[in-house]
Write an enzyme that holds these catalytic residues in place. Structure first.
Site, PDB file in Angstrom:
ATOM      1  N   CYS A 174       0.844  -1.197   0.000  1.00 31.13           N
ATOM      2  CA  CYS A 174       0.000   0.000   0.000  1.00 31.13           C
ATOM      3  C   CYS A 174       0.882   1.251   0.000  1.00 31.13           C
ATOM      4  O   CYS A 174       1.892   1.316   0.693  1.00 31.13           O
ATOM      5  CB  CYS A 174      -0.917  -0.006   1.218  1.00 31.13           C
ATOM      6  SG  CYS A 174      -2.032   1.404   1.254  1.00 31.13           S
ATOM      7  N   CYS A 234     -19.750  -5.824   3.746  1.00 32.85           N
ATOM      8  CA  CYS A 234     -19.038  -4.607   4.105  1.00 32.85           C
ATOM      9  C   CYS A 234     -17.729  -4.628   3.319  1.00 32.85           C
ATOM     10  O   CYS A 234     -17.145  -5.696   3.146  1.00 32.85           O
ATOM     11  CB  CYS A 234     -18.747  -4.610   5.610  1.00 32.85           C
ATOM     12  SG  CYS A 234     -17.767  -3.189   6.141  1.00 32.85           S
ATOM     13  N   CYS A 248       0.217   0.300  10.403  1.00 29.14           N
ATOM     14  CA  CYS A 248      -0.259  -0.736   9.477  1.00 29.14           C
ATOM     15  C   CYS A 248       0.859  -1.559   8.842  1.00 29.14           C
ATOM     16  O   CYS A 248       1.750  -1.022   8.179  1.00 29.14           O
ATOM     17  CB  CYS A 248      -1.101  -0.091   8.389  1.00 29.14           C
ATOM     18  SG  CYS A 248      -1.854  -1.320   7.301  1.00 29.14           S
ATOM     19  N   ARG A 304     -18.149  -1.924  18.056  1.00 31.11           N
ATOM     20  CA  ARG A 304     -17.462  -3.210  17.846  1.00 31.11           C
ATOM     21  C   ARG A 304     -16.140  -3.269  18.598  1.00 31.11           C
ATOM     22  O   ARG A 304     -15.273  -2.402  18.429  1.00 31.11           O
ATOM     23  CB  ARG A 304     -17.222  -3.463  16.353  1.00 31.11           C
ATOM     24  CG  ARG A 304     -16.555  -4.846  16.120  1.00 31.11           C
ATOM     25  CD  ARG A 304     -16.473  -5.251  14.661  1.00 31.11           C
ATOM     26  NE  ARG A 304     -17.769  -5.203  14.050  1.00 31.11           N
ATOM     27  CZ  ARG A 304     -18.072  -4.479  12.986  1.00 31.11           C
ATOM     28  NH1 ARG A 304     -17.154  -3.766  12.398  1.00 31.11           N
ATOM     29  NH2 ARG A 304     -19.291  -4.476  12.498  1.00 31.11           N
ATOM     30  N   CYS A 308     -19.582   2.399   8.574  1.00 26.54           N
ATOM     31  CA  CYS A 308     -18.834   1.741   9.649  1.00 26.54           C
ATOM     32  C   CYS A 308     -17.584   2.596   9.853  1.00 26.54           C
ATOM     33  O   CYS A 308     -16.734   2.662   8.962  1.00 26.54           O
ATOM     34  CB  CYS A 308     -18.467   0.318   9.229  1.00 26.54           C
ATOM     35  SG  CYS A 308     -17.351  -0.495  10.390  1.00 26.54           S
ATOM     36  N   CYS A 366     -16.810  -8.889   5.784  1.00 16.76           N
ATOM     37  CA  CYS A 366     -16.135  -7.614   5.492  1.00 16.76           C
ATOM     38  C   CYS A 366     -14.877  -7.875   4.680  1.00 16.76           C
ATOM     39  O   CYS A 366     -14.010  -8.638   5.109  1.00 16.76           O
ATOM     40  CB  CYS A 366     -15.720  -6.905   6.775  1.00 16.76           C
ATOM     41  SG  CYS A 366     -17.046  -6.712   7.942  1.00 16.76           S
ATOM     42  N   CYS A 416       0.388   4.881   6.957  1.00 15.94           N
ATOM     43  CA  CYS A 416      -0.268   4.732   8.267  1.00 15.94           C
ATOM     44  C   CYS A 416       0.667   3.990   9.242  1.00 15.94           C
ATOM     45  O   CYS A 416       1.055   2.833   8.975  1.00 15.94           O
ATOM     46  CB  CYS A 416      -1.573   3.964   8.098  1.00 15.94           C
ATOM     47  SG  CYS A 416      -2.595   4.612   6.742  1.00 15.94           S
TER      48      CYS A 416
HETATM   49  N1  SAM Z   1      -6.702   0.636   3.064  1.00 18.00           N
HETATM   50  C1  SAM Z   1      -7.998   0.958   3.514  1.00 18.00           C
HETATM   51  C2  SAM Z   1      -8.002   2.094   4.503  1.00 18.00           C
HETATM   52  O1  SAM Z   1      -7.002   2.373   5.126  1.00 18.00           O
HETATM   53  O2  SAM Z   1      -9.059   2.719   4.633  1.00 18.00           O
HETATM   54  C3  SAM Z   1      -8.728  -0.231   4.138  1.00 18.00           C
HETATM   55  C4  SAM Z   1      -7.969  -1.239   4.990  1.00 18.00           C
HETATM   56  S1  SAM Z   1      -7.265  -0.610   6.493  1.00 18.00           S
HETATM   57  C5  SAM Z   1      -6.209  -1.931   6.961  1.00 18.00           C
HETATM   58  C6  SAM Z   1      -8.620  -0.643   7.632  1.00 18.00           C
HETATM   59  C7  SAM Z   1      -8.402  -0.181   9.049  1.00 18.00           C
HETATM   60  O3  SAM Z   1      -7.733  -1.192   9.797  1.00 18.00           O
HETATM   61  C8  SAM Z   1      -7.569   1.044   9.297  1.00 18.00           C
HETATM   62  O4  SAM Z   1      -8.236   2.236   9.092  1.00 18.00           O
HETATM   63  C9  SAM Z   1      -7.209   0.888  10.768  1.00 18.00           C
HETATM   64  O5  SAM Z   1      -8.167   1.559  11.560  1.00 18.00           O
HETATM   65  C10 SAM Z   1      -7.269  -0.616  10.985  1.00 18.00           C
HETATM   66  N2  SAM Z   1      -5.932  -1.158  11.313  1.00 18.00           N
HETATM   67  C11 SAM Z   1      -4.919  -1.365  10.447  1.00 18.00           C
HETATM   68  N3  SAM Z   1      -3.831  -1.848  11.075  1.00 18.00           N
HETATM   69  C12 SAM Z   1      -4.148  -1.943  12.384  1.00 18.00           C
HETATM   70  C13 SAM Z   1      -3.427  -2.361  13.536  1.00 18.00           C
HETATM   71  N4  SAM Z   1      -2.160  -2.749  13.472  1.00 18.00           N
HETATM   72  N5  SAM Z   1      -4.068  -2.355  14.727  1.00 18.00           N
HETATM   73  C14 SAM Z   1      -5.368  -1.944  14.792  1.00 18.00           C
HETATM   74  N6  SAM Z   1      -6.089  -1.536  13.736  1.00 18.00           N
HETATM   75  C15 SAM Z   1      -5.498  -1.525  12.541  1.00 18.00           C
HETATM   76 FE1  SF4 Z   2      -2.813   1.265   3.374  1.00 15.28          FE
HETATM   77 FE2  SF4 Z   2      -2.825   0.152   5.774  1.00 15.28          FE
HETATM   78 FE3  SF4 Z   2      -3.132   2.773   5.545  1.00 15.28          FE
HETATM   79 FE4  SF4 Z   2      -5.113   1.132   4.711  1.00 15.28          FE
HETATM   80  S1  SF4 Z   2      -4.398   1.388   6.801  1.00 15.28           S
HETATM   81  S2  SF4 Z   2      -4.276   2.920   3.641  1.00 15.28           S
HETATM   82  S3  SF4 Z   2      -3.882  -0.605   3.998  1.00 15.28           S
HETATM   83  S4  SF4 Z   2      -1.295   1.595   4.983  1.00 15.28           S
END
Ligand code: SAM
Ligand code: SF4
Ligand code: DTB
Length: 330
Positions: A64, A139, A71, A271, A199, A108, A68
């Site tokens: 990606c 979802c 992530c 949730r 959500c 989801c 973030c």
């Molecule tokens: N890439 C898209 C986005 O960021 O909107 C969808 C997938 S993203 C992985 C979905 C959500 O997963 C993120 O917004 C975050 O809130 C949650 N998430 C990701 N990594 C996480 C982690 N290590 N611990 C807790 N929540 C996490």
């Molecule tokens: Fe990409 Fe992870 Fe951020 Fe979603 S949360 S935009 S998968 S880096």
């Protein structure tokens, strides 16, 4: 014996004008008073012994472009993850059938994109239609959307779109720099306007301060309409991500966050989301008492572990909880 003469005032109305001082006051209540108040609001709106269960599948994993900090799927972090292209529809439907057989009511699908391409959305629409045909709610979480993509997902029958605010606007730039808080609010507005259920929640335990947690909940509660579903994630710390090693949050502060979410958004499903593998049964029971009435169910979240389905079934049995709450009528 001294008896507290002050009844715990449980305002049961649905509000969109929460102020920081009011929410700080909720967080500062004695724990028992806060939980009583949350439970009162919960019982006025829901069957207190019913939990809705959603299963997750990562339909496109890793690589990606976003940064973030929590992530493992960001191409900018050095996590030990094997990227995978968008899955074929039939494989997704097999996973959805397994989730249904295990007892999930919603499926989801998450993709590691900043935003999908139009051709990706077409494939996702096929997945949504197939999953709905199995009798499951749908979802998806795909990142930012255009108006046209949102309309296409609605037309395809999508029930919920997940897009999190993650934290307060102030703390956000400490965690993510490649897209703005306003970008997220814009996508949420598009989803809401298209008539798809929203959500939206966040992550705690990222090193934010108590006011950041209060402000995240205020952002959610002061949206024109409360999200139907509010995932509260405890950060899952993953090796190689910038937030690995951040000081963990006091579990009782996590329970308080759930309770305040319940009070601020009385009619929403709150949730208990990521982080359950690090919580014992007693901690999860407290979260349910505080008003959480939904979980992610099945052995994987997107890329990290979640409790086994049979472990959750045992927990539900111990607590006298039944599953339900699906809005889906085939
Ligand atoms: N890439 C898209 C986005 O960021 O909107 C969808 C997938 S993203 C992985 C979905 C959500 O997963 C993120 O917004 C975050 O809130 C949650 N998430 C990701 N990594 C996480 C982690 N290590 N611990 C807790 N929540 C996490
Ligand atoms: Fe990409 Fe992870 Fe951020 Fe979603 S949360 S935009 S998968 S880096
Ligand atoms: C949400 O709020 N939490 C889920 C779901 N929405 C998409 C994702 C949690 C991901 C945890 C880290 C992982 O498994 O990659």
């Amino acid at each position: 014996m001294s008896v507290n003469p002050q009844p715990v005032n449980a305002d049961l109305s649905v509000r969109h004008d929460w102020r920081l001082d009011e929410v700080q006051a909720l967080f500062s209540l004695p724990f028992n008073d806060l939980i009583f108040r949350a439970q009162t609001v919960h019982r006025a709106n829901f069957d207190p012994n019913e939990i809705q269960v959603s299963s997750l599948l990562s339909i496109k994993t890793g690589s990606c472009s976003e940064d973030c900090g929590y992530c493992p799927q960001s191409a900018r972090h050095d996590s030990d993850l094997t990227p995978e292209a968008l899955m074929p529809v039939d494989e997704v439907l097999k996973a959805a059938q397994r989730a249904k057989d295990e007892g999930a009511s919603r499926f989801c699908m998450g993709a590691a994109w900043r935003q999908p391409k139009d051709k990706d959305v077409e494939r996702v629409v096929e997945m949504v239609q197939g999953v709905k045909d199995l009798g499951l709610e749908t979802c998806v979480t795909l990142g930012m959307l255009t108006d046209e993509q949102t309309a296409r997902l609605k037309e395809g029958g999508l029930d919920y779109y997940n897009h999190n605010l993650d934290t307060s606007e102030e703390y956000y730039s400490e965690v993510i720099t490649t897209r703005t808080y306003q970008d997220r609010l814009d996508t949420l507005g598009r989803v809401r306007d298209a008539g798809i259920n929203v959500c939206c929640g966040g992550i705690v335990g990222m090193g934010e301060n108590p006011d950041d947690r209060a402000k995240l909940l205020i952002e959610l509660a002061n949206l024109p309409k409360h999200p139907e579903s509010v995932p509260i994630n405890m950060l899952v710390q993953v090796q190689g991500t910038p937030l690995m090693g951040v000081e963990s949050l006091d579990p009782l502060e996590f329970v308080r966050t759930i309770a305040v979410a319940r009070i601020l958004m009385p009619e929403s499903r709150v949730r208990l989301s990521a982080g359950r593998t690090d919580m014992n049964d007693e901690m999860q029971a407290l979260c349910f008492l505080a008003g959480a009435n939904s979980i992610f169910y099945g052995e994987k979240l997107l890329t990290t572990d979640n409790p086994q389905a049979n472990q959750d079934q045992l927990l539900f049995k111990r607590l006298g909880i039944h599953t339900g709450g699906s809005n889906y009528s085939a």
